[in-house]
Structures are given as structure tokens and as C-alpha cells.
Design a protein around this motif. Structure first.
Motif, PDB file in Angstrom:
ATOM      1  N   GLU A 111      -2.989 -53.761 -78.405  1.00 54.56           N
ATOM      2  CA  GLU A 111      -1.670 -53.785 -77.777  1.00 54.56           C
ATOM      3  C   GLU A 111      -1.298 -52.393 -77.274  1.00 54.56           C
ATOM      4  N   ILE A 112      -1.585 -51.377 -78.075  1.00 52.27           N
ATOM      5  CA  ILE A 112      -1.274 -49.999 -77.671  1.00 52.27           C
ATOM      6  C   ILE A 112      -2.098 -49.607 -76.453  1.00 52.27           C
ATOM      7  N   GLY A 113      -3.360 -50.033 -76.411  1.00 53.67           N
ATOM      8  CA  GLY A 113      -4.194 -49.763 -75.236  1.00 53.67           C
ATOM      9  C   GLY A 113      -3.578 -50.345 -73.972  1.00 53.67           C
ATOM     10  N   ARG A 114      -3.021 -51.540 -74.071  1.00 55.45           N
ATOM     11  CA  ARG A 114      -2.381 -52.168 -72.904  1.00 55.45           C
ATOM     12  C   ARG A 114      -1.108 -51.423 -72.504  1.00 55.45           C
ATOM     13  N   ILE A 115      -0.401 -50.882 -73.487  1.00 55.23           N
ATOM     14  CA  ILE A 115       0.810 -50.107 -73.187  1.00 55.23           C
ATOM     15  C   ILE A 115       0.452 -48.877 -72.363  1.00 55.23           C
ATOM     16  N   PHE A 116      -0.569 -48.135 -72.783  1.00 52.33           N
ATOM     17  CA  PHE A 116      -0.970 -46.936 -72.037  1.00 52.33           C
ATOM     18  C   PHE A 116      -1.537 -47.292 -70.667  1.00 52.33           C
ATOM     19  N   GLN A 117      -2.230 -48.399 -70.584  1.00 48.45           N
ATOM     20  CA  GLN A 117      -2.738 -48.838 -69.279  1.00 48.45           C
ATOM     21  C   GLN A 117      -1.576 -49.108 -68.327  1.00 48.45           C
ATOM     22  N   SER A 118      -0.519 -49.731 -68.839  1.00 52.93           N
ATOM     23  CA  SER A 118       0.660 -50.016 -68.021  1.00 52.93           C
ATOM     24  C   SER A 118       1.361 -48.729 -67.591  1.00 52.93           C
ATOM     25  N   ILE A 119       1.463 -47.769 -68.531  1.00 58.02           N
ATOM     26  CA  ILE A 119       2.114 -46.497 -68.202  1.00 58.02           C
ATOM     27  C   ILE A 119       1.366 -45.779 -67.086  1.00 58.02           C
ATOM     28  N   LYS A 120       0.042 -45.771 -67.172  1.00 56.06           N
ATOM     29  CA  LYS A 120      -0.762 -45.082 -66.160  1.00 56.06           C
ATOM     30  C   LYS A 120      -0.674 -45.780 -64.803  1.00 56.06           C
ATOM     31  N   ALA A 597      -3.932 -39.514 -62.518  1.00 53.40           N
ATOM     32  CA  ALA A 597      -4.805 -40.159 -61.537  1.00 53.40           C
ATOM     33  C   ALA A 597      -6.074 -39.347 -61.312  1.00 53.40           C
ATOM     34  N   GLU A 598      -5.933 -38.005 -61.276  1.00 57.45           N
ATOM     35  CA  GLU A 598      -7.084 -37.141 -61.049  1.00 57.45           C
ATOM     36  C   GLU A 598      -8.064 -37.223 -62.220  1.00 57.45           C
ATOM     37  N   MET A 599      -7.520 -37.257 -63.439  1.00 59.00           N
ATOM     38  CA  MET A 599      -8.385 -37.325 -64.624  1.00 59.00           C
ATOM     39  C   MET A 599      -9.236 -38.584 -64.592  1.00 59.00           C
ATOM     40  N   HIS A 600      -8.625 -39.703 -64.226  1.00 61.86           N
ATOM     41  CA  HIS A 600      -9.374 -40.954 -64.219  1.00 61.86           C
ATOM     42  C   HIS A 600     -10.290 -41.064 -63.003  1.00 61.86           C
ATOM     43  N   ARG A 601      -9.909 -40.397 -61.900  1.00 63.74           N
ATOM     44  CA  ARG A 601     -10.788 -40.407 -60.730  1.00 63.74           C
ATOM     45  C   ARG A 601     -12.091 -39.697 -61.053  1.00 63.74           C
ATOM     46  N   ARG A 602     -11.997 -38.639 -61.887  1.00 63.27           N
ATOM     47  CA  ARG A 602     -13.202 -37.888 -62.255  1.00 63.27           C
ATOM     48  C   ARG A 602     -13.995 -38.565 -63.359  1.00 63.27           C
ATOM     49  N   GLY A 603     -13.412 -39.637 -63.952  1.00 59.70           N
ATOM     50  CA  GLY A 603     -14.136 -40.373 -64.984  1.00 59.70           C
ATOM     51  C   GLY A 603     -14.213 -39.649 -66.306  1.00 59.70           C
ATOM     52  N   ARG A 604     -13.184 -38.824 -66.597  1.00 63.08           N
ATOM     53  CA  ARG A 604     -13.236 -38.039 -67.821  1.00 63.08           C
ATOM     54  C   ARG A 604     -12.786 -38.839 -69.037  1.00 63.08           C
ATOM     55  N   GLY A 605     -12.117 -39.963 -68.813  1.00 60.59           N
ATOM     56  CA  GLY A 605     -11.580 -40.723 -69.941  1.00 60.59           C
ATOM     57  C   GLY A 605     -12.646 -41.174 -70.899  1.00 60.59           C
ATOM     58  N   ALA A 606     -13.748 -41.700 -70.365  1.00 63.42           N
ATOM     59  CA  ALA A 606     -14.770 -42.273 -71.250  1.00 63.42           C
ATOM     60  C   ALA A 606     -15.453 -41.204 -72.084  1.00 63.42           C
ATOM     61  N   SER A 607     -15.652 -40.010 -71.497  1.00 69.29           N
ATOM     62  CA  SER A 607     -16.391 -38.984 -72.227  1.00 69.29           C
ATOM     63  C   SER A 607     -15.612 -38.475 -73.420  1.00 69.29           C
ATOM     64  N   PHE A 608     -14.264 -38.535 -73.349  1.00 69.49           N
ATOM     65  CA  PHE A 608     -13.485 -38.023 -74.471  1.00 69.49           C
ATOM     66  C   PHE A 608     -13.610 -38.907 -75.698  1.00 69.49           C
ATOM     67  N   GLN A 609     -13.773 -40.194 -75.469  1.00 69.29           N
ATOM     68  CA  GLN A 609     -13.771 -41.112 -76.610  1.00 69.29           C
ATOM     69  C   GLN A 609     -14.833 -40.707 -77.619  1.00 69.29           C
ATOM     70  N   GLN A 610     -16.021 -40.374 -77.126  1.00 70.40           N
ATOM     71  CA  GLN A 610     -17.076 -39.975 -78.052  1.00 70.40           C
ATOM     72  C   GLN A 610     -16.786 -38.607 -78.652  1.00 70.40           C
ATOM     73  N   ALA A 611     -16.282 -37.678 -77.800  1.00 71.93           N
ATOM     74  CA  ALA A 611     -15.962 -36.350 -78.319  1.00 71.93           C
ATOM     75  C   ALA A 611     -14.878 -36.430 -79.377  1.00 71.93           C
ATOM     76  N   HIS A 612     -13.925 -37.288 -79.136  1.00 73.72           N
ATOM     77  CA  HIS A 612     -12.809 -37.459 -80.064  1.00 73.72           C
ATOM     78  C   HIS A 612     -13.302 -37.934 -81.412  1.00 73.72           C
ATOM     79  N   ARG A 613     -14.286 -38.800 -81.415  1.00 74.58           N
ATOM     80  CA  ARG A 613     -14.768 -39.367 -82.668  1.00 74.58           C
ATOM     81  C   ARG A 613     -15.597 -38.366 -83.460  1.00 74.58           C
TER      82      ARG A 613
END
Length: 665
Positions: A111-120, A597-613
Motif C-alpha cells: 500500500e505504501i508503495g502505491r502511495i509513493f507511486q501516486s505522489i511521483k 522525474a530526472e532520477m527515474h529517467r536515469r533509472g537510479r531507483g532500482a540500483s538503490f534498492q540493493q544498496a539500501h539492503r
């Protein structure tokens, strides 16, 4: 959380089960019938919180003063009707319900993931249909109600059981909540918070007697009935074959009822045809796929039997043991007096997490509004873990002059990348202070100016700020609390730059961590000093956050108020001084509206998930978790955890705490 589908069933099929009532008139009737027993309503606080929080902004940390005013209005309406309220909060998660707790937390993550998706996507707060309570709301609601003079009780076992018991034992006028379990317990009448109209003092009352008439059952059959429909103890998956057999022997009376309603009717029909005896339950337990625990059904029925009650479905020796389960030994605490004091403070809602740690060394923290794709910040559970390790050390009292290793604490904390298959095992870390850490007996029971100074310095040491005692003492207590939190955050985070939603949630969770430390250290601060309505407003924070990233000057941010500008500069200097003393360089960068928008255009979102973990993995973990600590250990760590993948960190002469950044700058 009640029986799935039962609320809809009584609303749409059994119309005689619910009726609109006037609470003021019921209170008058109660006074006439019981002259020596004033009308009291027991409130299941957690099932009411969503209905109490009505301020416009919820996504950026909460509008706390507006929320406090809502609570005051709620209380005043009942006070005007001469009705006393008693508020209950969940104080524990029982082991038999842990799997259900985990399932709901993982569902909340989606549910929280959908909230952030809506905000973006839409750049605004989602509609009320996606509403998620602000982080920390249950914790601070408890303190808010206490500040408004209300009786609050934090449970030692399942809260709905204690609510039902209190209602029965104190001849209460009713129970206010939104949980169909209150239709199952044989206790006071059940009132709906969802249907409550505060202006008119009317709501819906549900009648368990009329429910039994509609189902051809007795009141004492309802616990068995609830268990065969599936609840937090008996999983629905184990009952699907049984439901099919019930539907076969009792065909649906109407196709318009829906599948769940037909199952409810078929199960009731099955129970009505059984001999009311323990052997009937045992026979059914043998038929159901209950796995290794063939007594699960009996335990589930037992969980609904209140003190002084019996069930025809259980042997007499089992019918009242739930009430006895609240008796506990001193757990992980060696001092009986301290343990009893912690227990009393837990029940009255005066401390936070302390009794859970002392009694069984296990704590949990629910979901926080955090974006798993945000590259800037780790989860709050990991940010505040070093502080919690010090708090655990204060509470569990390992001594530097002994070889005794302090017991680990089991943490069920929600953060992205944690599947919650098992708890994180967290090793307490001793404070970096001269001499011994003061004992709990000293911190909690000692008197005099020296003890007060010890409490204050021990509290600050939990956040690595033991060198800032004099500077922080010079400030007003709520301001000192905020500065303490900001100093800690700035020594933890590499970049001060992330979405306001997550920053707001992190700040509020930080206030809760301050409360936890204050509870452990004998309350050097008043709990009132940490309340969010004193220091934070989510809507205002969001506005100022956007202004600052648009490049507004300090004078613009503070609306030309010279006094506030001076105070801001003084506090900023103090916070920077604390960070410089720990060799922390504060990095900040301005980003405009196009950043997301720029962060997601560069595709940086996915790389953080692993770094975050990996960057903020648990410093002490189960051998089979495979998590590892990537940075330096906290101050003064005397322990050397050795879980798989652990690397001992280097410590310089100042033994400063620092995470090693693992994501691109």
C-alpha cells in the motif's frame, strides 16, 4: 482484527443484529439501572485512530495540533453526556498472532508503495481512499490522551481480550471500536466507531443475542463459530475443505447473499447440529489439516473465554487459562522492584518499549511511510538502530568489569528488504561514557541533582551526544529534544536531501526513539517535551521543504521574523558544532521540482534498492540471514558479533560512528 466477512454479513443479511442507538439516552438508562455504576465506555483505541485522524494533510508526517484538537472534541462530546471513557492500546504482539502481524505488515508495504507511486505521478497527496495513518500515530495518541486527562491502558496480552474483560468486569455501558471479535466475546454491548455521529451522539449497536437467534446458536457457541470461520489464530487456508463440506450439506438459501455469507450460514448450521461437547471439537481437530498443532482449535476457542466464564466446547480445566497468561516472571531483568515498576508504567502508558524488552527481549515497529526506491535515505528502523542498541544496553545492564554478555534483543522492525521471516537479533552496545553506565535502580529511583545530571548525560549518550550536555541544557526542553534528534540524524546520514514524505516520517519515528531513551534513562525530560504537536507540523514542513529547494532565503522561509531568524542561526550553529566535533561534514544540495522525474529517467531507483539492503544491514544477525554491517561500529562497542558475512569495522581514536556510503554520490 475480527472475523472476515462477518461485518458485511450482519449489515446485509441479518438486519436485526444492528440498530441505531443514542448514547446519551443509553447512559441515562444505565444510571437508572445501576445507580452505583457510572456509565463507562471502553474504547479500542487502535480501531478508532483512522476515524479520529481527519486533518487534511497526512502524507507528510501529520498535522498534530489539529489531531490533538480532534481528540479533545471527541472527549468533550462524551464528557457532556456524562460518559467516562477508558482507552486501551495494544501493548504486545502475542506469538500465536505473529504470522498474521507479519502478513499485514507486508501488505501495508505494498500500500505504501502505491502511495509513493501516486505522489511521483501526480505530485500531490493521494485521495482519502489511499489514506495511511501518519507514522507513530498510535504511540503519540496514547500520550495525547493522557495529556488530556484520560485513563489509558496498555495491554499485557491481546488488546481486544483485555478490552472485553474490562467491559465485563466493570459492568461497562459498552465497547467502542470496529472489530467483529466484540460480537464474539460475551461482554458489554458493541458500538461502532465507524457509524458514530459525534454531534448527535448516535451510533450503531450490534447485538450478539440477535446474531445467535439468526444463526440458531447459543451465546457460548460464538467462539467455536468464529474459529471455524478463520481468525488470527486459525488460518483460513486450513478451513477451505471444511467450508466446502458445510456448503454441500447446507445449500445456499439465496444466491444474492454472496459466497462469504453462505459460508457463514453453512458453518452455523454445522455447529447447531453438533453435540455441545469437548469431544466434538477434538473430532473436528482430527479432520482439519492443522499441521503439527492438533490443539490449535481448542486454543483458539479458549482465547475468547473471559475470566469467570466456561465453554461447553472445552473441558473445565481449559476454560479460564487465558486470564492467567498475563502473569510473568522478571524475564531479562534481575531486579524484581524495577521489573514491577516497568510493568506498572507499561500498563498506564508511561513508558515505551521498555517493559517489552525487560520481560521477553522482543520488540516490534510497524510500517513507516518510506519509499523503497528513494536512493537518499535508508529506512528509519536502520537509522535509529545504533541508538536502540545503546538503549538496550542501559536496560539490560551489561557491566564493563564482567565477562557477562548481554542477551540479544529480537527486533521485528519493518524496513524494505526485510522479509520478516524471523526477527533481527540485535546486540546491545555499551555507552561511550567514563566509568559504568548507571544502573536502572539509580536512573529510575535515585534522587538529587547528581542523579538528575546522570539521567540527562546517559540519555544524550544514547545518541552519541554526551559532550553536548551544557549546550543542550541551556535550551528549552522541547527545543533541546529536536536539536538532539537533528544532531543524531546529521551524524548518520551522508546527504541531507530526500523527499519530504520520508523525512517527515523519519523525524516522527525519531521522536518515538527519544521517548524510548527517556523511558530507559529515568525520564530526564518530561514526556510532553517530545510530543510532535509541540515541535512539528507535516503540512508546514512540506511547504518549507519545497521553498528551501526552490532557493528561498532564510528570511523568506521564516517570513521575516527576526527573532526566529536569530534563534534558527543559533540552533544551526549548535547542531553544526556537534557534527564537527564528530568529524561529520554536512552535505546538502538543492534540487528542484524536476529531480524526481530526472532520477527515474536515469533509472537510479532500482540500483538503490540493493544498496539500501546492504549498506544498512543489521549489525548483529541470525547466522542464516546473510546480512552484514558495511560501516563502522557504534561508539564503545564491546561486543564482536560473528554472524555470517560480518566484518569488524575500523575505529579511529575518536571512535566516531559513521556509515560507509554504498550508493552513487
Amino acid at each position: 482484527m475480527g472475523i472476515k466477512g462477518l461485518q458485511g454479513f450482519v449489515a446485509n443479511v441479518c438486519h436485526d443484529v444492528h440498530k441505531m442507538i443514542n448514547l446519551k439516552e443509553m447512559a441515562e438508562e444505565h444510571r437508572m439501572r445501576y445507580p452505583d455504576s457510572p456509565p463507562v465506555i471502553v474504547v479500542d483505541a487502535l480501531s478508532c485512530i483512522r476515524h479520529w485522524y481527519t486533518p487534511e494533510s497526512w502524507v507528510c508526517g501529520g498535522q498534530w495540533r489539529e489531531y490533538l484538537a480532534n481528540l479533545e472534541d471527541f472527549i468533550n462530546a462524551f464528557t457532556a453526556a456524562d460518559i467516562k471513557l477508558v482507552f486501551f492500546f495494544d501493548g504486545v504482539v502475542e506469538q500465536k498472532k505473529r504470522s498474521e502481524w507479519v502478513k499485514r505488515r507486508l501488505k501495508n508495504n505494498k500500500e505504501i508503495g502505491r502511495i509513493f507511486q501516486s505522489i511521483k505521478m501526480y505530485r500531490q497527496q493521494p485521495g482519502r481512499g489511499m489514506f495511511f495513518i501518519p507514522s507513530g500515530l498510535p504511540t503519540f495518541t496514547r500520550f495525547a490522551l493522557k495529556s488530556l486527562g484520560q485513563k489509558t491502558i496498555c495491554s499485557l496480552q491481546e488488546a481486544d481480550y483485555e478490552v472485553a474483560s474490562y467491559g465485563l468486569q466493570h459492568n461497562c455501558m459498552g465497547i467502542l471500536g470496529q472489530d467483529t471479535d466484540y460480537l464474539i466475546y460475551n461482554t458489554s454491548p458493541y458500538f461502532s466507531i465507524e457509524k458514530l455521529c459525534l454531534d448527535k451522539m448516535v451510533t450503531v449497536m450490534y447485538s450478539r443475542e440477535n446474531l445467535c437467534l439468526a444463526l440458531n446458536l447459543n451465546i457460548t457457541d460464538l467462539p467455536f463459530f468464529a474459529c471455524l470461520l478463520g481468525n488470527d489464530v486459525v488460518p483460513e487456508a486450513t478451513l477451505e475443505g471444511f467450508w466446502h463440506k458445510c456448503l454441500t450439506s447446507c445449500p445456499p438459501k439465496s444466491q444474492s447473499y454472496g459466497e462469504r455469507s453462505n459460508i457463514i450460514l453453512a458453518v452455523a448450521n454445522y455447529i447447531a447440529g453438533l453435540p455441545r461437547s469437548y469431544s466434538s471439537v477434538k473430532n473436528l481437530e482430527e479432520m482439519l489439516p492443522l499441521g503439527s498443532d492438533k490443539t490449535l482449535l481448542c486454543k483458539a476457542i479458549e482465547s475468547y473465554i473471559l475470566p469467570g466464564q466456561q465453554s461447553p466446547w472445552l473441558p473445565p480445566s481449559l476454560s479460564n487459562s487465558q486470564a492467567l497468561s498475563a502473569k510473568q516472571d522478571t524475564g531479562m531483568c534481575s531486579d524484581q522492584e524495577i521489573f514491577q515498576l516497568a510493568k506498572e508504567q507499561h500498563i498506564t502508558g508511561e513508558n515505551y518499549m521498555v517493559f517489552n524488552i525487560l520481560s521477553n527481549g522482543e520488540v516490534e515497529c510497524s510500517n513507516t511511510l518510506e519509499d523503497e526506491l528513494d536512493m537518499e535515505l535508508p529506512g528509519q528502523a536502520l537509522i535509529y538502530r545504533p541508538a536502540r542498541q545503546h538503549i538496550y544496553s542501559v536496560l539490560l545492564e551489561p557491566r564493563k568489569d564482567t565477562q557477562r554478555v548481554c542477551s540479544v534483543v529480537k527486533e521485528w522492525f519493518v524496513y524494505f528488504g526485510n522479509p520478516l521471516h524471523q526477527p533481527d537479533l540485535i546486540q546491545p552496545v555499551q555507552l561511550d561514557i567514563p566509568g559504568e553506565t548507571p544502573s536502572l535502580r539509580t536512573l529510575w529511583l535515585g534522587k538529587g541533582p547528581d542523579i538528575e545530571n546522570q539521567r540527562y548525560s546517559t540519555f544524550l549518550a544514547c545518541f552519541h551526544l554526551q559532550d553536548m550536555v551544557e549546550e543542550l541544557k541551556a535550551l528549552k526542553a522541547p527545543v533541546a529534544a529536536v536539536c538532539c534528534l537533528l544532531m543524531y540524524l546529521l551524524m548518520q546520514l551522508v546527504q541531507v536531501d530526500s523527499r519530504a514524505v520520508q523525512l517527515g516520517a523519519i523525524f516522527i519515528r525519531g521522536l518515538a526513539t527519544l521517548i524510548m531513551a527517556n523511558s530507559a534513562c529515568g525520564s530526564p525530560f518530561s514526556m510532553d517535551d517530545f510530543m510532535p504537536w509541540k515541535v512539528f507540523d507535516g503540512k508546514l514542513f512540506q511547504e518549507k521543504y519545497r521553498q528551501s529547494h526552490r532557493g528561498c532565503s532564510l528570511e523568506e522561509l521564516l517570513e521575516g521574523n527576526g527573532f526566529l531568524c536569530t534563534q534558527f542561526q543559533n540552533l544551526k550553529s549548535l547542531i553544526c558544532k556537534a557534527c564537527m566535533a564528530k568529524n561529520r561534514t554536512i552535505q546538502s544540495r538543492q534540487r528542484g521540482d524536476g529531480f524526481i522525474a530526472e532520477m527515474h529517467r536515469r533509472g537510479r531507483g532500482a540500483s538503490f534498492q540493493q544498496a539500501h539492503r546492504t549498506s544498512f544491514a543489521p549489525p548483529y544477525c541470525n547466522q542464516n540471514r546473510g546480512s552484514q554491517w558495511r560501516g563502522r561500529q557504534p561508539y564503545g562497542s564491546q561486543s564482536q558479533p560473528s554472524g555470517r558475512g560480518y566484518r569488524p569495522g575500523h575505529q579511529d581514536q575518536r571512535r566516531r560512528f559513521q556509515f560507509t556510503p554504498r550508493w552513487p554520490r
